[in-house]
Every structure is written in structure tokens, then in C-alpha cells.
Design a protein around this motif. Structure first.
Motif, PDB file in Angstrom:
ATOM      1  N   UNK A  29      -2.745 -54.536 -99.107  1.00  8.24           N
ATOM      2  CA  UNK A  29      -3.572 -55.414 -98.282  1.00  8.24           C
ATOM      3  C   UNK A  29      -3.864 -56.724 -99.013  1.00  8.24           C
ATOM      4  N   UNK A  30      -4.220 -56.621-100.296  1.00  3.32           N
ATOM      5  CA  UNK A  30      -4.514 -57.807-101.104  1.00  3.32           C
ATOM      6  C   UNK A  30      -3.277 -58.697-101.215  1.00  3.32           C
ATOM      7  N   UNK A  31      -2.118 -58.089-101.399  1.00  2.00           N
ATOM      8  CA  UNK A  31      -0.870 -58.842-101.496  1.00  2.00           C
ATOM      9  C   UNK A  31      -0.611 -59.630-100.216  1.00  2.00           C
ATOM     10  N   UNK A  43      -6.088 -58.336 -89.496  1.00  2.00           N
ATOM     11  CA  UNK A  43      -5.810 -57.059 -90.160  1.00  2.00           C
ATOM     12  C   UNK A  43      -6.518 -55.966 -89.370  1.00  2.00           C
ATOM     13  N   UNK A  44      -5.774 -54.928 -89.023  1.00  2.00           N
ATOM     14  CA  UNK A  44      -6.363 -53.781 -88.322  1.00  2.00           C
ATOM     15  C   UNK A  44      -6.282 -52.570 -89.238  1.00  2.00           C
ATOM     16  N   UNK A  45      -7.438 -51.970 -89.528  1.00  2.00           N
ATOM     17  CA  UNK A  45      -7.506 -50.827 -90.436  1.00  2.00           C
ATOM     18  C   UNK A  45      -7.692 -49.557 -89.625  1.00  2.00           C
ATOM     19  N   UNK A  46      -6.690 -48.702 -89.682  1.00  2.00           N
ATOM     20  CA  UNK A  46      -6.703 -47.443 -88.937  1.00  2.00           C
ATOM     21  C   UNK A  46      -7.212 -46.326 -89.850  1.00  2.00           C
ATOM     22  N   UNK A  47      -8.460 -45.920 -89.625  1.00  2.00           N
ATOM     23  CA  UNK A  47      -9.074 -44.870 -90.441  1.00  2.00           C
ATOM     24  C   UNK A  47      -9.314 -43.603 -89.618  1.00  2.00           C
ATOM     25  N   UNK A  48      -8.820 -43.603 -88.375  1.00  2.00           N
ATOM     26  CA  UNK A  48      -9.116 -42.512 -87.431  1.00  2.00           C
ATOM     27  C   UNK A  48      -8.689 -41.144 -87.952  1.00  2.00           C
ATOM     28  N   UNK A  49      -7.526 -41.059 -88.569  1.00  2.00           N
ATOM     29  CA  UNK A  49      -6.984 -39.757 -88.943  1.00  2.00           C
ATOM     30  C   UNK A  49      -7.362 -39.273 -90.329  1.00  2.00           C
ATOM     31  N   UNK A  50      -8.248 -39.986 -91.028  1.00  2.00           N
ATOM     32  CA  UNK A  50      -8.591 -39.621 -92.396  1.00  2.00           C
ATOM     33  C   UNK A  50      -9.154 -38.195 -92.459  1.00  2.00           C
ATOM     34  N   UNK A  51      -8.739 -37.444 -93.480  1.00  3.92           N
ATOM     35  CA  UNK A  51      -9.172 -36.054 -93.647  1.00  3.92           C
ATOM     36  C   UNK A  51     -10.192 -35.874 -94.768  1.00  3.92           C
TER      37      UNK A  51
END
Length: 300
Positions: A29-31, A43-51
Motif C-alpha cells: 500500500x505504501x509503495x 484505495x479500498x480496503x477489504x477487511x470483510x473476510x478477516x479471521x
């Protein structure tokens, strides 16, 4: 049309349990941010499936969101979703993450008396240090004097962020983040502190080149271990200055804190009070994470 880049967080989103993948996620992301410096994008951050999620990962995400708006002379939109898992979603809300970001929908700011939500600052803050010390005192049934070492440790960590950790370059400003959580079942307080500065190995290389030549250290984790052991003290040190890491190690040895973990640059170091063990990561974290636990039985 604004270009959109999607980032899906690792299933185990944690510097503590999955440092390699989590650091790589943020570095990508930083790059991108640095590469697209003169462009507008989302930027879209997909955190929905995090376990699995630990607060340190949310702290670093906040560091990126909050700081790049101040550094880059353009608008960058950051969007995202929330974890689907109910327990992780509750932690997400109770962490205080939404105190720092704007949302299009109404998100109730959940509070829990067993947590100090994410706190952020730039300088040493005696009020916050006292707040955290008093939190531990209250939850573990200890006197203020028995928790004075926590106050001292907080001041040291905050001070290091402002005076030593930040190199004045790159994406981040000199800001620290802190979070505390009390576990009623195990009667322990988990303490997480993160700064987004240059990192311990970088600071050591900058300030102690001659000592590095003498010690002939191999690997950045050895820089951290040597710093914990007090091998990087200057002759001009004042009595109460620059003793942060050696003081933390002394506190580990006295068993006042346990399960000490430091992740910084390529170094991943654990201090159990008896032995300090470290390993090298394949990718480098810009900043330093400190994690430790305090338990009533151990403290007394």
C-alpha cells in the motif's frame, strides 16, 4: 474517472501472529501511495473476510490514513468495509478506530470499560501515561505505586517516538498509538504501543556506527537485543535519559511485565525476562511495535 485500487487484508491481520504477511500488505500500500504521488486515486480496503485481528494492525492502518493527507498535496480517498465475523466486528468498533475516520454510514462508537480505546499523540503526555497506569491499577487491584513503572515506561516510549524514532522523511509523521485491553478470564492487561518512525535498527545504525563495528552484529534483531541489554548508551547520557529499552528489559527480568514483543524494521524480538530471542523478517516494518502483558499474580 478516479482510479481505484483494492487491498484485501490477510486472513490473519496481525503483526504479532502473522508479521510477514501483515507487513507485506502495508508495504504494498505504501509503495502504491509513493508511486502515485502526483495522481488522484482511491484505495479500498477489504477487511470483510478477516479471521483474526489484533489492534496493532488497525493502529498502522490509522497511521497511513491520517498522515498521508498531511504530506501529499492532493486528495486521496480511502474506503473500506467492516469484518463480517461478529466478534472481530465488535473488537473493530470497540477499538476506537472510528474515532479517527469518517464514514458514510452511522457507526455507533462502542465503548467497553475493559478497554482503553486507541489513543494517539505526538509528544510525551503525562495525562495519558497516568490514565494507562491507573487503568492497570484499577483492573488488577494494585496501588498506584505498584504501577509506577507503567507510567515511566509510557513516558519513555512516547519520548523515543518524538526525539529518536522519526527520521523526518517518508510517509509518516512522528506520531504514536496506544491501546490497552483487560481480559477478565485470565486477569491480565494486554498493552500495545506503536510508533511509525524510523525504527530501532535504523536509529542504532545512525547513532552508533563505531559500536556496531566493534560488536560485529549480524541481523537487525541483534541490534534490538543489544539495545535491550544496554550496549548502546552514550557517555553523555543524563541519569534519566535514553534508558528506555534497558529499563524495559529490567522490568521483564523482574517479571512485572511478561510476553514482551518488539517488532521493528526486520527485527522480531521476544523478551521473557530470562532470555531475549530474536529472528529476522523477510520484509521491513517502518516503525516499532511494543506489546506486553501484565498479570496480577505476576506483579505481586
Amino acid at each position: 474517472m478516479t482510479k481505484r485500487y483494492e487491498f484485501k487484508v490477510p486472513l490473519d491481520f496481525s503483526f504479532l501472529t502473522n508479521p510477514e504477511e501483515t507487513i507485506s500488505f502495508f508495504n504494498e500500500m505504501i509503495l502504491l501511495i509513493r508511486k502515485k504521488e502526483k495522481m488522484q486515486f482511491t484505495i479500498y480496503i477489504d477487511i470483510a473476510g478477516v479471521k483474526h485481528l489484533t489492534i496493532d494492525a488497525l493502529m498502522y492502518l490509522l497511521a497511513i490514513i491520517n498522515n498521508m493527507r498531511n504530506i501529499f498535496k492532493r486528495k486521496v480517498s480511502i474506503m473500506g468495509n467492516s469484518p463480517l465475523d461478529s466478534e472481530i466486528n465488535r473488537l473493530f468498533k470497540e477499538s476506537g478506530f472510528f474515532n479517527y475516520v469518517k464514514t458514510n454510514s452511522v457507526v455507533p462508537i462502542s465503548k467497553n470499560s475493559d478497554k482503553i480505546q486507541i489513543i494517539s499523540g505526538k509528544n510525551s503526555d503525562t495525562r495519558i501515561a497516568r490514565q494507562i497506569s491507573d487503568f492497570v491499577s484499577l483492573k488488577l487491584g494494585l496501588s498506584r505505586s505498584e504501577c509506577s513503572f507503567i507510567y515511566i515506561m509510557m513516558i519513555e516510549l512516547m519520548s523515543n517516538t518524538f526525539k529518536h524514532a522519526y527520521n523526518g522523511k517518508g510517509l509518516f509523521s512522528n506520531r504514536w498509538y496506544c491501546f490497552c485491553k483487560y481480559d477478565r478470564t485470565e486477569q491480565r492487561v494486554a498493552f500495545t504501543f506503536m510508533d511509525v518512525g524510523a525504527g530501532i535498527p535504523t536509529t542504532v545504525r545512525k547513532n552508533f556506527i563505531e559500536k556496531l563495528d566493534i560488536l560485529k552484529l549480524k541481523g537487525e534483531h541483534q541490534y534490538v537485543i543489544s539495545a535491550l541489554e544496554g550496549k548502546f548508551r552514550t557517555n553523555t547520557e543524563l541519569k534519566y535519559r535514553g534508558k528506555g529499552l534497558p529499563k524495559i528489559h529490567e522490568t521483564c527480568k523482574s517479571r512485572k511485565i511478561i510476553n514482551m514483543r518488539i517488532v521493528t524494521n526486520r527485527a522480531d524480538v521476544k523478551d521473557d525476562g530470562v532470555n531475549i530471542k530474536g529472528s529476522e523478517l523477510s520484509t521491513s516494518l517502518c516503525g516499532t511495535l511494543y506489546y506486553c502483558e501484565l498479570r496480577k499474580g505476576v506483579l505481586l
